[in-house]
Scaffold this active site. Structure first.
Site, PDB file in Angstrom:
ATOM      1  N   GLU A 228      61.230  11.893  14.388  1.00  0.00           N
ATOM      2  CA  GLU A 228      59.717  12.109  15.404  1.00  0.00           C
ATOM      3  C   GLU A 228      58.658  11.766  14.458  1.00  0.00           C
ATOM      4  O   GLU A 228      57.771  11.338  14.218  1.00  0.00           O
ATOM      5  CB  GLU A 228      60.082  12.426  16.700  1.00  0.00           C
ATOM      6  CG  GLU A 228      58.552  11.877  17.669  1.00  0.00           C
ATOM      7  CD  GLU A 228      58.329  13.002  18.544  1.00  0.00           C
ATOM      8  OE1 GLU A 228      58.275  14.146  19.350  1.00  0.00           O
ATOM      9  OE2 GLU A 228      60.264  12.548  19.276  1.00  0.00           O
TER      10      GLU A 228
ATOM     11  N   SER B 133      65.625  12.819  25.784  1.00  0.00           N
ATOM     12  CA  SER B 133      64.519  12.711  24.748  1.00  0.00           C
ATOM     13  C   SER B 133      63.270  11.360  26.416  1.00  0.00           C
ATOM     14  O   SER B 133      64.362  10.299  26.341  1.00  0.00           O
ATOM     15  CB  SER B 133      64.346  12.146  23.731  1.00  0.00           C
ATOM     16  OG  SER B 133      62.775  11.282  22.914  1.00  0.00           O
TER      17      SER B 133
ATOM     18  N   LYS C 134      69.723  15.274  18.466  1.00  0.00           N
ATOM     19  CA  LYS C 134      68.317  14.737  19.252  1.00  0.00           C
ATOM     20  C   LYS C 134      67.652  15.596  18.061  1.00  0.00           C
ATOM     21  O   LYS C 134      66.221  15.455  18.167  1.00  0.00           O
ATOM     22  CB  LYS C 134      68.384  15.672  20.819  1.00  0.00           C
ATOM     23  CG  LYS C 134      67.153  16.305  21.373  1.00  0.00           C
ATOM     24  CD  LYS C 134      66.481  15.226  21.569  1.00  0.00           C
ATOM     25  CE  LYS C 134      65.590  14.700  22.398  1.00  0.00           C
ATOM     26  NZ  LYS C 134      64.711  16.188  22.143  1.00  0.00           N
TER      27      LYS C 134
ATOM     28  N   HIS D 117      66.601  12.838  15.995  1.00  0.00           N
ATOM     29  CA  HIS D 117      65.570  11.958  16.444  1.00  0.00           C
ATOM     30  C   HIS D 117      64.465  13.108  16.102  1.00  0.00           C
ATOM     31  O   HIS D 117      62.911  12.430  15.880  1.00  0.00           O
ATOM     32  CB  HIS D 117      65.865  12.033  18.086  1.00  0.00           C
ATOM     33  CG  HIS D 117      64.961  11.530  19.014  1.00  0.00           C
ATOM     34  ND1 HIS D 117      63.489  12.107  19.411  1.00  0.00           N
ATOM     35  CD2 HIS D 117      64.277  10.120  19.307  1.00  0.00           C
ATOM     36  CE1 HIS D 117      62.943  11.599  19.992  1.00  0.00           C
ATOM     37  NE2 HIS D 117      63.773  10.151  20.403  1.00  0.00           N
ATOM     38  N   ASN D 118      63.971  14.055  16.520  1.00  0.00           N
ATOM     39  CA  ASN D 118      62.950  14.647  16.544  1.00  0.00           C
ATOM     40  C   ASN D 118      62.057  15.203  15.148  1.00  0.00           C
ATOM     41  O   ASN D 118      60.987  15.022  15.253  1.00  0.00           O
ATOM     42  CB  ASN D 118      62.670  16.165  17.216  1.00  0.00           C
ATOM     43  CG  ASN D 118      62.929  16.236  18.850  1.00  0.00           C
ATOM     44  OD1 ASN D 118      62.958  14.735  19.657  1.00  0.00           O
ATOM     45  ND2 ASN D 118      62.731  16.923  19.627  1.00  0.00           N
TER      46      ASN D 118
END
Length: 478
Positions: A193, A127, A186, A189-190
């Site tokens: 986000e 990222s 990940k 994480h997105n």
């Protein structure tokens, strides 16, 4: 050229930037791409430690053994195609790394197939976008721990660095866990986000549409917020966006951009995974659905002429409301991260990932899109209690939301009264209120399920499963 330390397959923006990052940190890199122009671009980058190969076999021949190859290709079929092209030439002990946004289930399938032949596979979340890839991303590798030891020196060298209180530099990379753990983290994480971006967008909508703040005023507001609790990369770039004007018209460029938000799928995957795991993530889901609704542009234009609602208007102290907006967004942000880490906890328990949540928060402090000062508080929360079930139960973070809940309620009430959609902010408050409620109306839901489907229910005053003939008793009672 001497033997290369690592190969990069896929020389798009991210692959090329990672190759240059590795070279700058002293590693020899060989790159390959189906597009010969991208190979040529790498060869003209001016770094003697990097070489682009027009033929895949040349790349394979340049690599030190055991060979380490990082694929930087789009998720899905392109990854399978890249593996199929590489697999016949790979030997036992070689390491294949997927640095794209692959679905964690695909990663686990590929790892099982390759490891049966002695090939190590590492699903790695990266990222930070183009800038991060070149100057230091946050890296989330998962898979075979033995393979991690082979790539660790490279990843630690190229990762973003965060300065600790004692002055030491910590690389924003750590071994995440087995199987698809790296890509799962990940993905979440997105998802976080998505939630962060939607909270910021809703805040902008209220401040701009209702309070009438100009782009310059919004720039100043976000600049001030970036000096406080909300300091983060996303607040920083939002500040910068409001400063940019269209060269032809002189108008704020953001005002000229079509209001349709695109998405690549990782937010949706997070929401779907949360549902599969039984982990509540309503802010992430609201953010995904908001992007979907934005795609109904033609329908929304038509509806705006047919359906009426209140016209936004503000009467009151603008500065005080802007301050309330800041407090509301911080409270919602804590709730959003609580949900994201809740999804991680559910996955860790369900899939045996054995995730270390404090370490994950640490590597998100630099390089990645959601990097923020606030992550230091999350790291500290897991240092206080490594098994913390929810961030809202941490004394500092829970009190922070509690102290700001009035501001969140004020903002949501204003948005609702003035017809401004705020699904993520509203979901944050509903989540907070539900989580702090000792009793919820699920007793009625379970009664209904037992009525129409004989699903049984449990009681609060005795053990066991019970079923009631609700229709008969209701008829008798009448």
């Amino acid at each position: 050229m001497q033997k290369a330390d690592i190969g990069i397959v896929g020389l798009g923006v991210m692959g090329r930037m990672l190759a240059l990052n590795m070279a700058r940190n002293g590693f020899r890199v060989a790159g390959y791409d189906l597009d010969g122009d991208k190979v040529a671009a790498l060869n003209t980058a001016g770094d003697s430690k990097v070489v682009g190969c027009q033929v895949l076999e040349d790349l394979l021949g340049l690599l030190e053994r055991p060979r380490k190859i990082m694929m930087m290709v789009p998720a899905g079929k392109p990854v399978d195609s890249a593996i199929a092209g590489l697999r016949p030439a790979l030997d036992r002990g070689d390491v294949l790394i997927d640095g794209g946004n692959s679905h964690f289930r695909d990663t686990e399938r590929r790892a099982a197939a390759l490891e049966a032949g002695g090939i190590h596979y590492i699903g790695t979340g990266v990222s930070g976008g183009e800038y991060g890839a070149l100057w230091g991303p946050s890296i989330m590798p998962g898979g075979d721990p033995k393979a991690w030891s082979l790539v660790r020196p490279i990843f630690e060298a190229i990762a973003a660095k965060v300065t600790e209180p004692d002055g030491a530099l910590s690389p924003c990379v750590t071994y995440i866990g087995p199987q698809g753990a790296g890509h799962f983290v990940k993905m979440v994480h997105n998802g976080i986000e998505y939630g962060d971006m939607q909270l910021i967008a809703e805040t902008y909508d209220v401040l701009h549409r209702a309070l009438g703040l100009s782009a310059l005023q919004l720039h100043d507001t976000f600049a001030r917020w970036n000096e406080g609790d909300l300091q983060s990369y996303l607040i920083e770039i939002t500040r910068d966006i409001f400063a940019v004007r269209d060269e032809e018209t002189g108008k704020p460029l953001v005002d000229l951009i079509l209001d349709e938000a695109q998405h690549k799928g990782t937010g949706k995957w997070t929401s779907q995974s949360a549902l599969d795991l039984g982990a509540a993530a309503p802010i992430i889901s609201a953010a995904v659905e908001a992007r979907m609704l934005s795609a109904y542009k033609n329908e929304r234009v038509r509806a705006s002429k047919l359906l009426s609602g209140p016209t936004p208007a503000f009467e009151g102290d603008v500065d005080a409301f802007v301050d309330a907006m800041e407090r509301a967004m911080y409270a919602a942000k804590i709730c959003s991260y609580a949900q994201g880490f809740g999804v991680l906890r559910a996955a860790s328990e369900e899939y045996g990932y054995n995730l270390h949540y404090g370490e994950i928060a640490k590597i998100w402090r630099g390089g990645c899109i959601i990097r923020a000062q606030f992550l230091n508080k999350i790291t500290a929360a897991f240092e206080r209690d490594a098994n913390l079930p929810n961030l809202l139960l941490d004394p500092e973070l829970g009190k922070a939301v509690e102290a700001r809940q009035d501001a969140l309620r004020q903002v949501i009430c204003y948005a609702a009264a003035n017809g401004i959609p705020a699904p993520a902010l509203s979901s944050a408050l509903a989540y907070f209120d539900a989580y702090r409620s000792e009793r919820l109306p699920a007793n009625l839901l379970q009664s209904q399920r037992d009525y129409f489907g004989a699903h049984t229910y449990r009681r609060i005053d005795r053990e066991g499963a019970f079923h009631t003939d609700w229709a008969a008793l209701s008829k008798a009672a009448r």
